[in-house]
Design a protein around this motif. Structure first.
Motif, PDB file in Angstrom:
ATOM      1  N   TYR A 173     -58.499  39.789   4.144  1.00 23.44           N
ATOM      2  CA  TYR A 173     -57.957  39.461   5.216  1.00 23.44           C
ATOM      3  C   TYR A 173     -57.987  40.231   5.697  1.00 23.44           C
ATOM      4  O   TYR A 173     -58.869  40.411   6.985  1.00 23.44           O
ATOM      5  CB  TYR A 173     -57.583  38.215   5.421  1.00 23.44           C
ATOM      6  N   LYS A 200     -61.151  42.916   5.672  1.00 25.75           N
ATOM      7  CA  LYS A 200     -62.135  42.632   7.128  1.00 25.75           C
ATOM      8  C   LYS A 200     -61.766  42.537   8.059  1.00 25.75           C
ATOM      9  O   LYS A 200     -62.620  43.318   8.894  1.00 25.75           O
ATOM     10  CB  LYS A 200     -62.339  41.019   6.524  1.00 25.75           C
ATOM     11  N   ALA A 201     -61.315  42.085   8.531  1.00 23.44           N
ATOM     12  CA  ALA A 201     -60.287  41.970  10.048  1.00 23.44           C
ATOM     13  C   ALA A 201     -60.809  43.574  10.634  1.00 23.44           C
ATOM     14  O   ALA A 201     -61.025  43.946  11.932  1.00 23.44           O
ATOM     15  CB  ALA A 201     -59.012  41.304  10.658  1.00 23.44           C
ATOM     16  N   TYR A 216     -64.096  44.568  11.176  1.00 19.60           N
ATOM     17  CA  TYR A 216     -65.065  44.056  12.178  1.00 19.60           C
ATOM     18  C   TYR A 216     -64.557  45.244  13.266  1.00 19.60           C
ATOM     19  O   TYR A 216     -65.021  44.563  14.510  1.00 19.60           O
ATOM     20  CB  TYR A 216     -64.633  42.443  12.557  1.00 19.60           C
ATOM     21  N   GLU A 252     -67.738  43.891  16.355  1.00 19.14           N
ATOM     22  CA  GLU A 252     -67.601  42.564  15.960  1.00 19.14           C
ATOM     23  C   GLU A 252     -66.154  42.191  16.161  1.00 19.14           C
ATOM     24  O   GLU A 252     -65.082  41.560  15.245  1.00 19.14           O
ATOM     25  CB  GLU A 252     -68.242  41.812  14.993  1.00 19.14           C
ATOM     26  N   GLU A 273     -65.215  39.241  18.174  1.00 23.51           N
ATOM     27  CA  GLU A 273     -64.761  37.453  17.647  1.00 23.51           C
ATOM     28  C   GLU A 273     -63.623  37.964  16.115  1.00 23.51           C
ATOM     29  O   GLU A 273     -63.161  36.760  15.243  1.00 23.51           O
ATOM     30  CB  GLU A 273     -65.475  36.757  17.897  1.00 23.51           C
ATOM     31  N   ASN A 274     -64.782  38.499  15.597  1.00 25.45           N
ATOM     32  CA  ASN A 274     -64.758  38.175  14.038  1.00 25.45           C
ATOM     33  C   ASN A 274     -63.173  38.923  13.531  1.00 25.45           C
ATOM     34  O   ASN A 274     -62.771  38.581  12.340  1.00 25.45           O
ATOM     35  CB  ASN A 274     -65.901  39.132  12.791  1.00 25.45           C
ATOM     36  N   GLU A 312     -60.960  36.704  13.970  1.00 21.91           N
ATOM     37  CA  GLU A 312     -60.667  35.507  13.531  1.00 21.91           C
ATOM     38  C   GLU A 312     -59.794  35.631  12.323  1.00 21.91           C
ATOM     39  O   GLU A 312     -59.099  35.403  11.535  1.00 21.91           O
ATOM     40  CB  GLU A 312     -62.555  34.983  12.794  1.00 21.91           C
ATOM     41  N   TYR A 313     -60.383  37.140  11.218  1.00 26.75           N
ATOM     42  CA  TYR A 313     -59.891  37.596   9.916  1.00 26.75           C
ATOM     43  C   TYR A 313     -57.627  37.693  10.159  1.00 26.75           C
ATOM     44  O   TYR A 313     -57.646  37.929   8.781  1.00 26.75           O
ATOM     45  CB  TYR A 313     -60.771  38.195   9.144  1.00 26.75           C
ATOM     46  N   ARG A 357     -55.708  42.413  16.163  1.00 26.97           N
ATOM     47  CA  ARG A 357     -55.637  41.074  16.677  1.00 26.97           C
ATOM     48  C   ARG A 357     -55.613  41.584  18.140  1.00 26.97           C
ATOM     49  O   ARG A 357     -56.522  41.057  19.431  1.00 26.97           O
ATOM     50  CB  ARG A 357     -55.506  39.730  16.323  1.00 26.97           C
ATOM     51  N   SER A 363     -58.039  43.914  19.368  1.00 21.37           N
ATOM     52  CA  SER A 363     -59.965  43.444  19.735  1.00 21.37           C
ATOM     53  C   SER A 363     -59.216  42.191  21.064  1.00 21.37           C
ATOM     54  O   SER A 363     -60.559  41.859  21.573  1.00 21.37           O
ATOM     55  CB  SER A 363     -59.708  42.511  18.183  1.00 21.37           C
TER      56      SER A 363
END
Length: 76
Positions: free
Chosen positions: A14, A17-18, A21, A26, A28-29, A32-33, A51, A54
């Motif tokens: 995760y 992936k964060a 993204y 990206e 928002e994704n 999320e991760y 986060r 982002s």
């Protein structure tokens, strides 16, 4: 012990992936991760940084500030 290994592995995926993204724009994704990581490890410095960055790029400055303060994370 096996469940702990599985959880750490999933968390690592995760987090990766964060980060991907975030770099792909990206946001928002990425949020999320990073949030998925933080559900299990609320003070994970990498997830907080991703986060916060982002949120900042999404124009959500209050949320970015909360994450920075929580983890003492500096976001450029």
């Amino acid at each position: 012990i096996e469940k702990s290994k599985e959880l750490k592995s999933k968390t690592r995926i995760y987090r990766l992936k964060a980060r991907c993204y975030l770099y792909a724009g990206e946001y928002e994704n990425a949020v999320e991760y990073a949030s998925r990581v933080l559900k299990t490890f609320p003070h994970d410095p990498v997830a907080l940084q991703i986060r916060a960055k982002s949120y900042k790029l999404l124009g959500k400055h209050d949320l970015a500030k909360q994450d920075r303060e929580k983890g003492k994370v500096i976001v450029d």
